[in-house]
Write a protein that holds these residues in place. Structure first.
Motif: not given
Length: 449
Positions: A103-122
């Motif tokens: 409902k809220v959609g993408l936020t800056d915090e969401d995109e920051a989490v995505v960067k962490v997830l990509r680095r993790s390789g999981k």
């Protein structure tokens, strides 16, 4: 399957970390997956602060679900600690369930989490939460742009779409966890309990040599019980850090109420409780209530007087008087003066815990018990009441953990005499660190014919 094989299978279950920014519904989704109310849920950001594990299964696949506090980019203060917990959970997981508020959609915090997830390789499964009807599904499809694959629209509150989400999740899970499993062999379960803000989480962190629980001067920071396998003085223990117990349940509401219930459950599933008391403040009624709760639950006990670094000689004198006056009922429990902050005497907790466990597991043979009862009854018979003098006819230890005795008597016995028997039992057989329960079974009166 043998017990050892079962334990090994459980230790190799894949681990799923549930992450996302605060208040996107992570804990509600965890409860939906579990099919029961386990994670604390409240319409306030930041209720979940530590990473907390639950056993889950779907379509015959068993896995461990780890709920985490909300991740905030560039967090400060307590939020920074919560973010660190979430990042650690990602590192220790086999897959990640990333929850976004559709409902809220993408936020800056969401995109920051995505960067962490990509680095993790999981492997990541994207949950677009709060899609309660078809109108919101279009907004969920915009999450494709995160580059994490298909967003699965779900309503954690109503269960809509949760089956498809779980199907996708189990597909990316490995058969066994790549995370190093906990040591198998049943370490003793130790619950760390006490009123809010006495230093329970600081003590767990000191024992674990890691920032395992969120620590803050704010009272009641820990809400969910947190399990941690730690080694103290070379011995493994399963530590349970619990939410601060309030004086009365009726004073707690919302998340605090459920946290209080699970704290009681933590006491029940522990073998020994370390009751943490703030040595720098007067012993309170709340401290006494907690000591009573542990005793009533029949658990072994150690009393840890924390914040010793904040006390002086005058406070030591006052504390000695308070212990003499208020803690006489629990003088059987070993005490340790510690400072979780500096590490003072923390290593002595293992010795105290083992001493209490030994007392808790003590068993007395029926022969020894009755020889002992015969001696004390001969030396100190029960007072005469109403022209009659009840006698102990026979005694047996019904169980240990905690030591529980049944006394078969010729009549009802005064509570004071039963306490006298308990005191003599302790003098003879020890039971240090353990409550001793005594049940009296009076012989039924014969009916006149």
């Amino acid at each position: 399957m043998t017990i050892a094989e079962t334990a090994q299978a459980q230790s190799t279950r894949p681990v799923v970390a549930v992450v996302g920014r605060p208040n996107v519904g992570k804990s509600t989704l965890v409860n939906r997956i579990l099919g029961r109310r386990e994670a604390v849920v409240q319409d306030t950001p930041g209720v979940t602060r530590d990473r907390v594990s639950y056993d889950a299964n779907w379509a015959g696949r068993e896995f461990v679900l780890v709920d985490t506090g909300g991740w905030i980019a560039k967090a400060e203060g307590m939020s920074a600690h919560i973010a660190e917990q979430a990042e650690m959970a990602i590192q220790l997981a086999d897959a990640v369930l990333f929850v976004v508020d559709a409902k809220v959609g993408l936020t800056d915090e969401d995109e920051a989490v995505v960067k962490v997830l990509r680095r993790s390789g999981k492997p990541v499964v994207l949950a677009a939460n709060k899609v309660d009807d078809e109108r919101v599904e279009a907004e969920a499809s915009s999450l494709w742009q995160l580059g994490l694959g298909e967003p699965y629209p779900v309503s954690a509150l109503h269960g809509r779409g949760s089956g498809d989400l779980l199907d996708a999740l189990v597909k990316v899970l490995p058969k066994t966890s790549a995370v190093e499993p906990d040591e198998v062999g049943g370490p003793h379960r130790v619950a760390i309990v006490g009123k809010p803000n006495v230093g329970k989480s600081s003590l767990l962190n000191r024992l674990a040599s890691a920032q395992r629980s969120v620590v803050s001067d704010v009272s009641g920071t820990t809400v969910d019980p947190v399990d941690e396998l730690v080694t103290i003085a070379g011995e493994p223990f399963r530590l349970i850090d619990t939410a601060g117990i309030r004086k009365r349940v009726k004073e707690a509401s919302g998340s605090e109420y459920y946290a209080w219930l699970r704290t009681q459950a933590a006491i029940e599933r522990s073998e020994v409780c370390v009751v943490v008391i703030d040595a720098s403040e007067p012993i309170s009624d709340q401290d006494l209530k907690i000591l009573s709760s542990v005793e009533e639950a029949g658990r072994a006990m150690v009393v840890a007087f924390n914040k010793w670094d904040l006390t002086d000689e005058e406070r030591h004198r006052y504390l000695g008087r308070e212990i003499e006056q208020d803690l006489q009922t629990w003088k059987w429990a070993p005490t340790v003066n510690i400072s979780a902050l500096t590490g003072r005497n923390v290593d002595k907790i293992a010795k105290a815990v083992n001493k209490s466990l030994a007392g808790w597991e003590t068993r007395v043979s029926t022969g020894k018990l009755n020889a002992f009862l015969g001696r004390i009854v001969a030396a100190n018979p029960h007072p005469v009441r109403g022209g009659k003098q009840p006698r102990i006819l026979f005694g047996t230890q019904a169980q240990n953990r905690p030591p529980t005795f049944i006394l078969f008597t010729s009549g009802l016995m005064d509570a004071g005499y039963v306490r006298f028997v308990e005191r003599k039992l302790r003098e003879e057989f020890g039971f240090e660190g353990s409550p001793v329960h005594i049940q009296v079974r009076a012989r039924a009166k014969r009916k006149d014919r």
